[in-house]
Design a protein around this motif. Structure first.
Motif, PDB file in Angstrom:
ATOM      1  N   ASN A   1      29.034 109.946  56.000  1.00 11.40           N
ATOM      2  CA  ASN A   1      28.516 111.274  56.298  1.00 11.40           C
ATOM      3  C   ASN A   1      29.477 111.925  57.291  1.00 11.40           C
ATOM      4  OD1 ASN A   1      26.894 113.491  56.521  1.00 11.40           O
ATOM      5  ND2 ASN A   1      25.184 112.434  57.503  1.00 11.40           N
ATOM      6  N   ASN A   2      29.282 113.208  57.576  1.00 13.01           N
ATOM      7  CA  ASN A   2      30.147 113.915  58.517  1.00 13.01           C
ATOM      8  C   ASN A   2      31.623 113.636  58.177  1.00 13.01           C
ATOM      9  OD1 ASN A   2      27.996 115.119  59.881  1.00 13.01           O
ATOM     10  ND2 ASN A   2      27.623 113.224  61.004  1.00 13.01           N
ATOM     11  N   TYR A   3      32.371 113.037  59.140  1.00 18.40           N
ATOM     12  CA  TYR A   3      33.787 112.772  58.854  1.00 18.40           C
ATOM     13  C   TYR A   3      34.074 111.287  58.664  1.00 18.40           C
ATOM     14  CZ  TYR A   3      34.933 117.636  59.604  1.00 18.40           C
ATOM     15  OH  TYR A   3      35.016 119.003  59.466  1.00 18.40           O
ATOM     16  N   GLN A   4      33.057 110.531  58.321  1.00 23.82           N
ATOM     17  CA  GLN A   4      33.281 109.103  58.111  1.00 23.82           C
ATOM     18  C   GLN A   4      34.171 108.845  56.908  1.00 23.82           C
ATOM     19  OE1 GLN A   4      28.873 108.167  58.326  1.00 23.82           O
ATOM     20  NE2 GLN A   4      29.764 106.167  58.694  1.00 23.82           N
ATOM     21  N   GLN A   5      34.938 107.770  57.014  1.00 22.10           N
ATOM     22  CA  GLN A   5      35.773 107.372  55.888  1.00 22.10           C
ATOM     23  C   GLN A   5      35.528 105.890  55.598  1.00 22.10           C
ATOM     24  OE1 GLN A   5      40.000 108.698  56.286  1.00 22.10           O
ATOM     25  NE2 GLN A   5      39.353 109.247  58.343  1.00 22.10           N
ATOM     26  N   ALA A   6      35.396 105.577  54.344  1.00 23.99           N
ATOM     27  CA  ALA A   6      35.233 104.172  53.974  1.00 23.99           C
ATOM     28  C   ALA A   6      36.148 103.851  52.803  1.00 23.99           C
ATOM     29  CB  ALA A   6      33.783 103.881  53.596  1.00 23.99           C
ATOM     30  N   ASP A   7      36.865 102.752  52.936  1.00 15.81           N
ATOM     31  CA  ASP A   7      37.627 102.210  51.823  1.00 15.81           C
ATOM     32  C   ASP A   7      37.142 100.780  51.727  1.00 15.81           C
ATOM     33  OD1 ASP A   7      39.793 100.949  50.262  1.00 15.81           O
ATOM     34  OD2 ASP A   7      40.793 102.879  50.503  1.00 15.81           O
ATOM     35  N   THR A   8      36.286 100.537  50.762  1.00 13.64           N
ATOM     36  CA  THR A   8      35.662  99.222  50.716  1.00 13.64           C
ATOM     37  C   THR A   8      35.459  98.773  49.278  1.00 13.64           C
ATOM     38  OG1 THR A   8      33.781  97.891  51.502  1.00 13.64           O
ATOM     39  CG2 THR A   8      33.312 100.169  50.910  1.00 13.64           C
ATOM     40  N   GLY A   9      35.308  97.497  49.123  1.00 14.55           N
ATOM     41  CA  GLY A   9      35.161  96.945  47.782  1.00 14.55           C
ATOM     42  C   GLY A   9      35.251  95.442  47.868  1.00 14.55           C
ATOM     43  N   THR A  10      35.846  94.827  46.872  1.00 13.47           N
ATOM     44  CA  THR A  10      35.851  93.362  46.859  1.00 13.47           C
ATOM     45  C   THR A  10      37.023  92.856  46.041  1.00 13.47           C
ATOM     46  OG1 THR A  10      34.515  91.407  46.344  1.00 13.47           O
ATOM     47  CG2 THR A  10      34.376  93.238  44.810  1.00 13.47           C
ATOM     48  N   LYS A  11      37.271  91.574  46.204  1.00 14.24           N
ATOM     49  CA  LYS A  11      38.233  90.921  45.317  1.00 14.24           C
ATOM     50  C   LYS A  11      37.545  89.706  44.713  1.00 14.24           C
ATOM     51  CE  LYS A  11      41.502  90.776  48.587  1.00 14.24           C
ATOM     52  NZ  LYS A  11      42.795  90.447  49.234  1.00 14.24           N
ATOM     53  N   MET A  12      37.645  89.579  43.437  1.00 12.45           N
ATOM     54  CA  MET A  12      37.128  88.381  42.772  1.00 12.45           C
ATOM     55  C   MET A  12      38.329  87.678  42.141  1.00 12.45           C
ATOM     56  SD  MET A  12      33.864  88.123  43.136  1.00 12.45           S
ATOM     57  CE  MET A  12      32.570  89.160  43.845  1.00 12.45           C
TER      58      MET A  12
END
Lengths: 481, 256
Positions: free
Chosen positions: A336-347
């Motif tokens: 929200n607002n100015y948050q940044q997310a770069d997320t995920g996974t490795k299998m």
């Protein structure tokens, strides 16, 4: 009022956990060098081998550079401006029980809605509370001891169970795995250690509440969970932080080891201070989480609900080394607002008949930027590997963004890899449909978002699911006191 | 119950309703027919307060209140119900949960006690039985993966549970096969009651073969251009809308 404005208003819900506990911190001055690392190690009364281990990591760290491949816009971090150790002052006389814990500290937990003594008992949860950098209270230890389960702070484990720590530390996430993992390996402050012996089903959910407190103190947690053959453990991790102006750096490392036939379930609800409406302040969260399904038929499942932090850089992963192993990743990430997310996974499929499943739900609101980044890799020997990936994004408002970066590397022709992705905008039509039935705006938004996240929430333990739902509501709505 | 006077409304700055008058009394069922683009759906959206539909002139009075003063959810809580032409899917939100939230929001508004899940389920079962609808809709997410017929039946089911005072059914008959149409019509007929008004917005006569309206109105170019009894609908079916082109509001004599 238009429904667009309504959604906007809901997004302005203030950070509920923005308060600051006034405890004198016993902190090292800012700066990073070998002396600082020696000082950290000395204060934690660590064995010599662990100090050497830290120093090796630090030397590797010096040769590495900060990664910039993520879909994140980050101010440069001044690593010399950070203090690498902070502990509540009573470090020397560590409390033996909760009665001895600084009442202010308990008050902090109360504000967080986590009355340690009551709630832990009610919920049957053992809580290893990490406040800043040192564990201050551990409950239910006796009961766990009876089952043979070791659940303690990392520092204690290094002293009391050196053979286990030495055997497994750094074997899932090597020191030089990445820049932030190397930093963590050099300066990690504390964290949790879990060992579940052969054939034991851990009698309760293990839970740790993390909280960053002292100003400009980076928090470098180190967590190691080992499930021996045929054992089972469910680990819960929840985080909140007080309101700060400075960007606080957090670089944790979590290593999970599942031996033959063992199962580890690792759940996270993360609510660190995300920064204000203009994007000022907030936690920088660079986390390396990885689980190793080392033995055949073992299973590791990650579930995360990420609502906090200014920056999130996090990819809980599974190495499916043993045959017939299973890796799972369930994630809700909200920006929200100015948050940044770069997320995920490795299998990473290495063994035969390995299976993995990825369910990722990204919610972007305000100016939030949300990226899913996932790797599915099938090695040459991994006969009959299976992966299913479902990656859904929801946009709230018109200024946010959702991005998907799936990487697939398959080296074995028998593999089956499926990927599904959707992006939807929280519909004016969905909202109106709810309003027309008499449901208020706030309830409607939270109902729609909750529905979107259902697949992930049902993977969480009951109490945690309730908390996660509440967190999303707080993060999205004005219903905050 | 509902009195609309000289209603003008715009969508994206374009005037769609141009001086519409309509009066519907309690216990009455009115049908509003008209060619595509005449403003039929706009009427339902304006009455229920949808964003983007701006009233520029005129009034809508409902049970003596100025309806246009109320927010969409207040209108709903006051007993105004819209059966959507295209019911919206809300993935992951259980249909029963949704409906209970809606009913309790309305009960709360009326100062009544909220129903617990046991009492609610009992109510739901009763309604399903009356409407001859199976309970499979209860366990699924709101309209998610529903067929066209299921979606429309779900709207009627919601109407039965919420028991509105004024129900507007926006092209509830469109896209239904004859069996589904019959189910929907039967539902509507069962919900006819002396203290409930219904407005059926439809393009075709065929729904009116199953639901006998008290009054039929023809909407063209944003105004009611003709009103009459059930015979008017049949005449429209046979002759189309072209004969109304002369304009002007006409009370049309019964054709049959």
């Amino acid at each position: 009022m238009s429904s667009t404005e309504t959604v906007e208003r809901h997004l302005q819900g203030r950070y509920k956990h923005g308060f600051f506990t006034d405890i004198e911190a016993d902190a090292l001055p800012p700066g990073l060098n070998e002396d600082v690392i020696r000082a950290i190690s000395a204060r934690k009364r660590e064995p010599e081998w662990l100090l050497e281990w830290r120093l090796r990591a630090y030397r590797k760290f010096l040769k590495m550079t900060e990664p910039h491949w993520a879909h994140l816009d980050i101010e440069p971090i001044d690593f010399q401006a950070i203090s690498y150790y902070s502990a509540p002052k009573s470090d020397k006389d560590r409390p033996k029980s909760l009665d001895e814990v600084d009442p202010k500290l308990l008050e902090t937990y109360d504000k967080l809605g986590v009355p340690l003594h009551e709630r832990a008992k009610l919920a049957g949860v053992a809580v290893d509370a990490v406040f800043d950098s040192v564990s201050v209270g551990t409950t239910f230890k006796k009961e766990l001891e009876k089952a043979g389960v070791i659940f303690c702070s990392f520092a204690e484990a290094a002293r009391e169970h050196p053979e286990l720590v030495r055997k497994y530390l750094g074997t899932v996430v090597p020191q030089h795995d990445n820049y932030f993992a190397a930093l963590n390996s050099a300066v990690f402050s504390d964290g949790s250690f879990v060992y579940v012996p052969k054939g034991v089903r851990c009698p309760m959910e293990l839970s740790t509440y993390f909280r960053i407190n002292a100003a400009e103190t980076g928090q470098f947690e180190r967590t190691l969970v080992i499930a021996d053959e045929g054992s089972y453990v469910s680990y819960l991790e929840g985080c909140t932080a007080p309101m700060r102006d400075e960007n606080q750096l957090h670089a944790a490392v979590v290593e999970l080891v599942a031996l033959e036939g063992a199962e580890i379930k690792y759940s996270t609800v993360q609510n660190w201070y995300p920064g204000d409406e203009e994007g000022k302040g907030g936690i920088y969260n660079f986390v390396t989480k990885r689980g190793d399904c080392r033995g055949d038929r073992s299973r590791i499942s990650w579930t995360q609900v990420e609502t906090g932090s200014a920056i999130t850089w996090k990819y809980p992963s599974c190495v499916l080394r043993g045959d017939d192993t299973v890796g799972e990743f369930y994630s809700v990430a909200l920006t929200n607002n100015y948050q940044q997310a770069d997320t995920g996974t490795k299998m990473i499929h290495l063994g035969k008949n390995t299976r993995s499943k990825i369910i990722s739900k990204g919610i972007s609101a305000g100016h939030g930027q949300n990226a899913y980044r996932g790797l599915v890799k099938v090695g040459k020997q991994a006969e009959n590997a299976r992966n299913f990936t479902q990656c859904d994004s929801m946009l709230i408002g018109k200024r946010c963004g959702a991005h998907t970066f799936p990487y697939i590397e398959v080296q074995n022709p028998t593999a089956k890899v499926e990927h599904e992705a959707t992006t939807s905008r929280i519909g004016e039509d969905q909202l109106f449909y709810c309003l027309q039935r008499g449901i208020g705006e706030e309830d409607a938004v939270s109902m729609i978002v909750d529905g979107f996240c259902k697949q992930v929430f049902r993977e969480l333990p009951m109490e945690f699911a309730v908390e996660a739902k509440a967190l999303l509501e707080i993060s999205l709505e004005g219903a905050v006191g | 119950m509902l009195k609309i006077s000289n209603l003008h409304a715009t969508v994206d700055g374009k005037e769609i309703l141009r001086g519409l008058d309509l009066e519907v009394g309690a216990g009455e069922v009115h049908a509003i027919m008209g060619p595509n683009g005449s403003g039929k759906s706009t009427l339902g959206n304006v009455i229920t307060g949808r964003e983007g539909y701006e009233v520029t002139e005129g009034s809508v009075t409902y049970q003596g209140k100025d309806l246009l003063e109320l927010s969409p959810e207040e209108r709903a809580c006051e007993g105004v119900f819209l059966a959507f032409q295209y019911p919206v899917e809300i993935p992951g939100v259980n249909n029963t949960y949704f409906l209970r939230a809606a009913l309790n929001a309305q009960r709360k508004h009326r100062g009544e006690e909220e129903l617990d899940s046991v009492a609610f389920l009992k109510l739901v079962r009763e309604k399903l039985e009356v409407l001859h609808i199976g309970d499979e809709l209860l366990h699924r997410a709101v309209n998610e993966g529903f067929s066209g017929g299921e979606k429309k039946r779900n709207e009627i089911f919601q109407m039965a549970v919420l028991e509105p005072r004024l129900a507007i059914l926006d092209e509830t008959d469109s896209g239904l096969d004859i069996d589904a149409l019959r189910t929907v019509a039967e539902g509507v007929n069962r919900l006819r009651s002396p203290d409930r008004a219904m407005v059926l917005v439809t393009h075709y006569q065929r729904l009116l073969d199953h639901i006998e309206p008290d009054r039929v109105h023809v909407l063209a170019n944003g105004r009611i251009v003709a009103s009459g009894g059930p015979g008017l609908a049949r005449r429209l079916e046979e002759e189309g809308y072209a004969w109304l082109d002369e304009g002007g509001i006409a009370e049309v004599a019964e054709a049959s």
